[in-house]
Design an enzyme around this catalytic site. Structure first.
Site, PDB file in Angstrom:
ATOM      1  N   HIS A  59      83.090  34.115  -0.813  1.00  0.00           N
ATOM      2  CA  HIS A  59      83.788  33.656  -2.012  1.00  0.00           C
ATOM      3  C   HIS A  59      82.971  34.111  -3.212  1.00  0.00           C
ATOM      4  O   HIS A  59      81.747  34.120  -3.154  1.00  0.00           O
ATOM      5  CB  HIS A  59      83.940  32.127  -2.009  1.00  0.00           C
ATOM      6  CG  HIS A  59      84.720  31.625  -3.183  1.00  0.00           C
ATOM      7  ND1 HIS A  59      86.043  31.957  -3.380  1.00  0.00           N
ATOM      8  CD2 HIS A  59      84.356  30.843  -4.235  1.00  0.00           C
ATOM      9  CE1 HIS A  59      86.471  31.386  -4.503  1.00  0.00           C
ATOM     10  NE2 HIS A  59      85.460  30.709  -5.038  1.00  0.00           N
ATOM     11  N   CYS A  63      89.366  36.700  -5.037  1.00  0.00           N
ATOM     12  CA  CYS A  63      88.327  36.136  -5.913  1.00  0.00           C
ATOM     13  C   CYS A  63      87.316  37.187  -6.367  1.00  0.00           C
ATOM     14  O   CYS A  63      86.831  37.134  -7.498  1.00  0.00           O
ATOM     15  CB  CYS A  63      87.630  34.958  -5.238  1.00  0.00           C
ATOM     16  SG  CYS A  63      86.897  35.357  -3.625  1.00  0.00           S
TER      17      CYS A  63
END
Length: 162
Positions: free
Chosen positions: A23, A111
């Site tokens: 992430h 992301c």
């Protein structure tokens, strides 16, 4: 704490190790990051950064709350190939996105794409590129196996007819 125990600077890209993927968030200072998450997004089929999400919500949160118990590091790996915007511009661009919904796709708009777009003006994602290459390789492998199975069936039929 960060894997390298380094203190992030505003504008830095933060890579967080999660099970099965990384992430990414953008550090904006005072312990905060801006990142995309599928929490509170309008068109999500599964939660927790789902690969099924088509929209993501941009949030400003404390780094420690986003990281939880995962390892993380500052990773401005694209600086060797791209010139980052000035820090003030990176932060301004990021703050304009807070609480907005943005398109999300694991391969084309994830992301990592989001934070690299903020830092460099160009959305890139090595993990998406690797995933796409892996998917293409798997598809080619499936086609080869299916072809081999058909050839095997054809040979089997021709020998059984003799």
């Amino acid at each position: 704490m960060g894997q390298d125990n380094c203190k992030p600077e505003p504008g830095d890209l933060i890579e967080i190790d999660r099970p099965l993927y990384q992430h990414w968030a953008l550090y904006v200072g005072y312990g905060y990051v801006i990142h995309v998450t599928d929490e509170e997004a309008s068109s999500v089929l599964l939660s927790s950064s789902s690969i099924r999400a088509t929209r993501a919500k941009v949030k400003k949160q404390l780094l420690k709350d986003v990281v939880k118990n995962h390892k993380w590091r500052v990773n401005n790996k694209y600086d060797q190939f791209r010139t980052p915007f000035p820090v003030e511009e990176i932060i301004r661009r990021a703050e304009l996105c807070i609480d907005r919904e943005v398109p999300y796709d694991v391969l084309t708009s994830n992301c990592e794409h989001f934070v690299t777009m903020l830092r460099y003006g160009d959305g890139v994602s090595d993990q998406a590129r690797k995933a796409a290459a892996g998917s293409a390789l798997a598809a080619v492998g499936s086609i080869i196996l299916a072809g081999a199975a058909l050839v095997g069936m054809a040979l089997s039929e021709s020998t059984s007819r003799r």
